[in-house]
Design a protein around this motif. Structure first.
Motif: not given
Length: 648
Positions: A615-644
């Motif tokens: 996990g460390r080699l993938n999340v730290i060493e590998f992933r930071f070579k290509f992603t800036q990683g400041d995305g925001r998760l899509f959170a639609p206006f929804s009746v319940s979290p299970t329907e998002r």
């Protein structure tokens, strides 16, 4: 799959009479994330709907009543069953019609007082039972103008010292009387004395801990009877209160729960209007939805007969779309948490979830690298999947663990490791136990030659360095793809890092390690130099400062070999000390379970380390070579979290 879902920003123009119905439809569909609309011209800042205050008030009331009733429901009551909240036509009027909260509050307050009273009475009962040894003493008569008393406890070894100290006081025979009861290591002491004597120095030396008595104690036995009567009376009232609240719960809980749920939905709908901008006639809604859902929303708006219009708009330069990850179920359920929880990619970047789904198990397999440990890994993962079925994180980790067991078995075959033994060694042990005959099977030598990790350490370390270089180079290639449409200069910089990797390897291999033909040395040096210049051009001084770090990144992959070697050494040590053989007689009854237990512990440690290191080699060493990683998760206006529509 390799990219987050394409998002589209839209703007809805709607006449105000359509507000309530449009909000309700958007909430029910759950496909649009509503953002705060930008005001322009004469448009006003949005405000919650006029009903918001009353909805919020009744919502808080229903939630309070629901929580108060919940603990008094019958044990067999199904909290998930009851009234469908959508079937309640007017939730505010229905909530106002439930008026049990004042009575419920009275009962709760009285119940709290009764519980406090019972707690005090039971403590006094314990004390009264303790001093009942002094049954013929009226404790209310001990304090007079001329006499006093002290009740307390001392340690048993201090009793003689206290008696001796009191006896030395002049006139002690007529001034003091001490009664005591030995209670194990402590002594309950009652001292009756004439006033005028200062006992505090003597009692302090003895370490006496005073006991404060109730004011109306009197004779202990009579007080005990009174306490029992009071406790019984309070317990009866407590049961009456509980019975009345339980009746309320049985009668009202289902409706209150449904109203609380419905009012929560209506509060969301009333509050969301504060995100809109509006004029006297029109209100404007802005937000994001999946590109594929634009047509779905546009079609649903047809019923408004032109009162609501949809416009696709371009986001501003500094406004990033939300990220919605859409992966195959197997990948989403096992490794998507790594993408979402450890720095979410932007909507424009490559989604590494499926890449992790391949690389994490591969690195895990390289570390564990044992057929039998891989089989153990399957059963351990299945156990954790069942145990943590209700935990999203642990359930995902367990599924990833299960998938990773297959590469562990495959690399075990490559390394020819079977719980620290070769396949031939296992067959020879089985032959000693009479399970099979190698002669009969025609086996006189190993069936195949595996890459023994213990006997090929240098080769193994070299392979892991190559694995690290390839893995990181793949990350830089993805980074270049991410940057190409936004900033070609930065994309070239990403590719230059591959040149640094390759040029550095060739240069050091040729001139230092003699691992590469010397003729290639100048080429490697030139490649390293050109790549360094490109990094300085594209990333500036920050890129130059990171150059030494790339070597550390590559060498960190040696952990794959080192952790695997440690596990193999421990496995061989366990086998050499505790392998049960027929010649050992009854000791095999001890060795068999001990061998199994020790291998289970060693296997679990190897698996845990493999998950952490992989996990460390993938999340730290590998992933930071290509992603800036400041995305925001899509959170639609929804009746319940299970329907998002969030893939978790």
């Amino acid at each position: 799959m390799l990219h987050p879902v394409k998002m589209q920003k839209i703007r809805l123009f709607a006449l105000k009479p359509a507000a309530d119905n449009l909000i309700r439809d958007l909430h029910s569909m759950g496909i649009m994330e509503i953002s705060v609309s930008q005001r322009a011209g004469d448009l006003e800042e949005g405000r919650p709907l006029g009903s918001f205050d009353e909805i919020s008030k009744q919502h808080v009331r229903m939630r309070g009543i629901k929580n108060a009733l919940l603990q008094f429901l019958p044990k067999n009551y199904e909290t998930g069953a009851g009234i469908d909240s959508s079937a309640i036509p007017d939730s505010i009027s229905s909530a106002k019609g439930i008026t049990i909260d004042s009575r419920l509050k009275e009962l709760q307050e009285e119940r709290a007082k009764v519980e406090n009273s019972l707690s005090r009475l039971r403590e006094e009962l314990l004390l009264a039972n303790r001093i009942s040894y002094f049954e013929n003493i009226d404790f209310t008569a001990l304090e007079t103008k001329t006499t006093g008393s002290v009740l307390g406890t001392i340690r048993r070894e201090k009793l003689a010292d206290l008696q001796e100290a009191l006896a030395k006081v002049p006139g002690s025979e007529s001034a003091f009387k001490m009664l005591y009861l030995i209670e194990g290591d402590t002594v309950l002491v009652l001292i009756l004395y004439k006033k005028g004597y200062d006992l505090d120095p003597i009692l302090n030396v003895a370490g006496l801990i005073r006991i404060i008595l109730p004011q109306n104690l009197g004779y202990p036995q009579k007080y005990i009877l009174w306490l029992l009567h009071e406790i019984k009376s309070n317990e009866k009232r407590e049961n009456e209160i509980q019975s009345e609240i339980s009746s309320m719960a049985a009668e009202h809980y289902s409706r209150v729960s449904a109203l609380e749920s419905q009012l929560s939905v209506e509060a969301d709908r009333a509050e969301i209007a504060s995100h809109f901008s509006s004029s006297n006639l029109v209100f404007i809604i802005e937000g994001w939805l999946k590109k594929a859902d634009v047509a779905v929303l546009e079609k649903s708006l047809g019923k408004y007969d032109g009162k609501v219009q949809l416009q696709e708009i371009r986001a501003s330069h500094d406004e990033a779309p939300p990220t919605f990850l859409e992966n195959p179920t197997s990948a989403a359920n096992s490794v998507q948490f790594m993408t979402e929880d450890f720095s979410l990619p932007r909507a424009s970047e490559i989604d590494p979830t499926f890449i992790f789904f391949v690389t994490v198990p591969l690195l895990y397999g390289m570390i564990v690298g044992d057929v039998i440990y891989g089989i153990m890994s399957i059963f351990i993962a299945l156990f954790f999947m069942k145990k943590f079925a209700n935990s999203l994180l642990m359930s995902s980790v367990s599924k990833l663990w299960l998938f990773s067991s297959i590469p562990a078995i495959l690399f075990g075959l490559i390394f020819d490791e079977w719980a620290g033994m070769s396949h031939l060694h296992i067959l020879e042990i089985l032959e000693k136990w009479g399970v099979l005959s190698l002669e009969t099977l025609g086996i006189h030598e190993p069936l195949y030659l595996g890459l023994s990790r213990l006997h090929n350490v240098a080769t193994l370390l070299a392979i892991m360095l190559y694995v690290g270089m390839i893995h990181l180079a793949f990350g830089f290639i993805i980074g270049a793809i991410n940057e190409w449409h936004h900033n070609k200069k930065h994309a070239i910089g990403k590719l230059a890092w591959i040149g640094v990797e390759l040029g550095g390897y060739i240069t050091i291999g040729a001139f230092v390690l003699n691992a590469v033909p010397a003729d290639l040395g100048p080429f490697g040096g030139a490649l390293l130099g050109i790549s360094t210049i490109l990094i300085a051009w594209s990333e500036g001084a920050a890129g130059i400062l990171e150059l030494p770090g790339i070597a550390g990144n590559v060498f960190s992959y040696l952990a794959i070999a080192i952790v695997g070697l440690v596990g193999t050494i421990l496995a061989e040590l366990i086998n050499s000390l505790f392998m049960p053989l027929p010649s050992q007689g009854l000791m095999v009854l001890v060795f068999f379970p001990l061998l199994f237990a020790l291998h289970m512990i060693n296997a679990f440690i190897a698996m845990f380390e493999a998950i952490i290191q992989g996990g460390r080699l993938n999340v730290i060493e590998f992933r930071f070579k290509f992603t800036q990683g400041d995305g925001r998760l899509f959170a639609p206006f929804s009746v319940s979290p299970t329907e998002r529509n969030i893939s978790r």
